[in-house]
Design an enzyme around this catalytic site. Structure first.
Site, mmCIF file in Angstrom:
data_model
loop_
_atom_site.group_PDB
_atom_site.id
_atom_site.type_symbol
_atom_site.label_atom_id
_atom_site.label_comp_id
_atom_site.label_asym_id
_atom_site.label_seq_id
_atom_site.Cartn_x
_atom_site.Cartn_y
_atom_site.Cartn_z
ATOM 1 N N SER A 19 -7.182 19.151 -9.485
ATOM 2 C CA SER A 19 -7.761 20.485 -9.318
ATOM 3 C C SER A 19 -6.762 21.503 -9.853
ATOM 4 O O SER A 19 -5.559 21.220 -9.943
ATOM 5 C CB SER A 19 -8.005 20.757 -7.825
ATOM 6 N N TYR A 67 -6.215 20.417 1.452
ATOM 7 C CA TYR A 67 -6.765 20.127 0.115
ATOM 8 C C TYR A 67 -5.703 20.371 -0.973
ATOM 9 O O TYR A 67 -5.472 19.516 -1.841
ATOM 10 C CB TYR A 67 -7.988 21.013 -0.116
HETATM 11 P P1 NAD Z 1 -19.078 16.567 -4.597
HETATM 12 O O1 NAD Z 1 -19.037 16.860 -3.134
HETATM 13 O O2 NAD Z 1 -20.367 16.641 -5.306
HETATM 14 O O3 NAD Z 1 -18.434 15.152 -4.928
HETATM 15 C C1 NAD Z 1 -17.533 14.480 -4.109
HETATM 16 C C2 NAD Z 1 -17.977 13.038 -4.061
HETATM 17 O O4 NAD Z 1 -17.026 12.262 -3.330
HETATM 18 C C3 NAD Z 1 -19.328 12.882 -3.347
HETATM 19 O O5 NAD Z 1 -20.193 12.128 -4.183
HETATM 20 C C4 NAD Z 1 -18.983 12.105 -2.096
HETATM 21 O O6 NAD Z 1 -20.011 11.232 -1.671
HETATM 22 C C5 NAD Z 1 -17.743 11.341 -2.543
HETATM 23 N N1 NAD Z 1 -16.910 10.881 -1.446
HETATM 24 C C6 NAD Z 1 -16.475 11.591 -0.369
HETATM 25 N N2 NAD Z 1 -15.751 10.802 0.449
HETATM 26 C C7 NAD Z 1 -15.721 9.578 -0.133
HETATM 27 C C8 NAD Z 1 -15.121 8.350 0.223
HETATM 28 N N3 NAD Z 1 -14.411 8.219 1.362
HETATM 29 N N4 NAD Z 1 -15.287 7.285 -0.601
HETATM 30 C C9 NAD Z 1 -16.013 7.400 -1.755
HETATM 31 N N5 NAD Z 1 -16.599 8.554 -2.141
HETATM 32 C C10 NAD Z 1 -16.446 9.630 -1.334
HETATM 33 O O7 NAD Z 1 -18.030 17.595 -5.231
HETATM 34 P P2 NAD Z 1 -17.361 17.616 -6.682
HETATM 35 O O8 NAD Z 1 -17.077 19.036 -6.967
HETATM 36 O O9 NAD Z 1 -18.137 16.841 -7.650
HETATM 37 O O10 NAD Z 1 -15.953 16.916 -6.399
HETATM 38 C C11 NAD Z 1 -15.475 15.811 -7.159
HETATM 39 C C12 NAD Z 1 -13.961 15.931 -7.298
HETATM 40 O O11 NAD Z 1 -13.658 17.084 -8.064
HETATM 41 C C13 NAD Z 1 -13.206 16.092 -5.983
HETATM 42 O O12 NAD Z 1 -12.021 15.303 -6.019
HETATM 43 C C14 NAD Z 1 -12.869 17.566 -5.956
HETATM 44 O O13 NAD Z 1 -11.718 17.831 -5.204
HETATM 45 C C15 NAD Z 1 -12.654 17.819 -7.431
HETATM 46 N N6 NAD Z 1 -12.732 19.217 -7.843
HETATM 47 C C16 NAD Z 1 -13.912 19.903 -7.807
HETATM 48 C C17 NAD Z 1 -13.943 21.232 -8.226
HETATM 49 C C18 NAD Z 1 -15.204 22.044 -8.247
HETATM 50 O O14 NAD Z 1 -15.142 23.236 -8.532
HETATM 51 N N7 NAD Z 1 -16.365 21.482 -7.987
HETATM 52 C C19 NAD Z 1 -12.770 21.852 -8.652
HETATM 53 C C20 NAD Z 1 -11.586 21.130 -8.671
HETATM 54 C C21 NAD Z 1 -11.577 19.814 -8.272
#
Ligand code: NAD
Length: 269
Positions: A154, A167
């Site tokens: 991130s 986080y």
């Molecule tokens: P999201 O909530 O759609 O995706 C997160 C996924 O992780 C979900 O599909 C969930 O089921 C899965 N998950 C949660 N706990 C789990 C576990 N114990 N085992 C297996 N899977 C698990 O949100 P996203 O934005 O797609 O996030 C994906 C990644 O991107 C994360 O690591 C998040 O920190 C990172 N991220 C997102 C953003 C953003 O703006 N959306 C920015 C920076 C980083």
């Protein structure tokens, strides 16, 4: 899309929504067989929908339930995938969650869950992937590298985030995990990099974009003046998984519309 990942097998953790879904679809379009990981029985339908959309476009994919924070489940997932598909070439360490609280009110449970999934989950999956990459070694009919790991980190691996100490700590730690693995296994031709997204439109941050007020406020942080889409991340994941990026390892690549240029300094400072 050019099939740059033909014959390669990719595990995408947390692949049933958001960024993981976008990456799964992009890798599949590039020719990879994609294992769409999801954590619990209630996420199975969403994972199956991602698989169905990949298959509908001629790709290969299965879903696989595994909580990445549980060692026995992660070991079994890698063993099952190797048994079914022969090996694993690409790990996308994407699963993550937030449990936000003011730091002085944060419970140990909130701290621990975020560390367990976002950091320990990435450790467990990377360890099993590296064992498999070392076992197989380089097979140039697949790739110039023995394997590729992409950590989804991130912008908060470098930007502190009030109210999200758990986080931000997990993402800061991923930077050192990624760089250490790149250093430790470069000689084994294993490439390890991080994708560092800014604001991407997914379920994790709905309240940052689902009203005009929230969206406009978000735009004050983003010079490029739009929210990111999972496909933006998918495109980068294909590049980092393919031999086009064969000389890139140990890198955190920020994909954030310029968020890390600190937009608030554009009119002063
Ligand atoms: P999201 O909530 O759609 O995706 C997160 C996924 O992780 C979900 O599909 C969930 O089921 C899965 N998950 C949660 N706990 C789990 C576990 N114990 N085992 C297996 N899977 C698990 O949100 P996203 O934005 O797609 O996030 C994906 C990644 O991107 C994360 O690591 C998040 O920190 C990172 N991220 C997102 C953003 C953003 O703006 N959306 C920015 C920076 C980083």
């Amino acid at each position: 899309m050019e099939k740059k990942l033909i014959n390669q097998v990719a595990i995408v953790t947390g692949g049933s929504s958001g960024i993981g879904e976008g990456i799964s679809k992009s890798l599949a379009l590039a020719g990879a067989t994609v294992i769409v990981n999801h954590p619990v029985a209630t996420t199975k339908d969403a994972a199956e929908a991602v698989v169905a959309s990949i298959v509908a476009t001629g790709g290969k994919s299965i879903s696989y339930q595994c909580d990445v924070s549980k060692e026995d489940q992660v070991i079994k997932m890698f063993a099952d995938v190797v048994a079914q598909f022969g090996t694993v070439d690409i790990l996308i360490n994407n699963a993550g969650l937030q449990r936000d609280a003011k730091f002085h009110e944060m419970t140990l449970a909130q701290w621990q869950l975020v560390i367990d999934v976002n950091l320990t989950g990435q450790f467990l999956c990377a360890r099993e992937a590296i064992k498999e990459f070392l076992r197989r070694g380089v097979d140039e009919t697949r790739s110039q590298a023995a394997g590729k790991i992409i950590h989804v980190s991130s912008v908060h691996e470098i930007i502190p985030w009030a109210g999200h100490a758990n986080y931000a700590s997990s993402k800061g730690a991923i930077r050192m995990l990624m760089q250490t693995l790149a250093q430790e296994y470069g000689r084994n031709k294993i490439r390890v990099n991080s994708i560092c997204p800014g604001a991407i439109q997914t379920p994790i941050n709905t309240n940052a974009w689902n009203t005009p007020e929230a969206y406009n406020s978000l735009m004050t942080l983003i010079p490029y003046n739009r929210i990111g889409q999972p496909k933006d991340i998918g495109n980068l994941a294909v590049f980092l998984s393919s031999d086009d990026s064969d000389y890139i390892t140990g890198a955190s690549i920020f994909i954030d519309g310029g968020m890390t240029t600190f937009e608030s300094f554009s009119t002063g400072g």
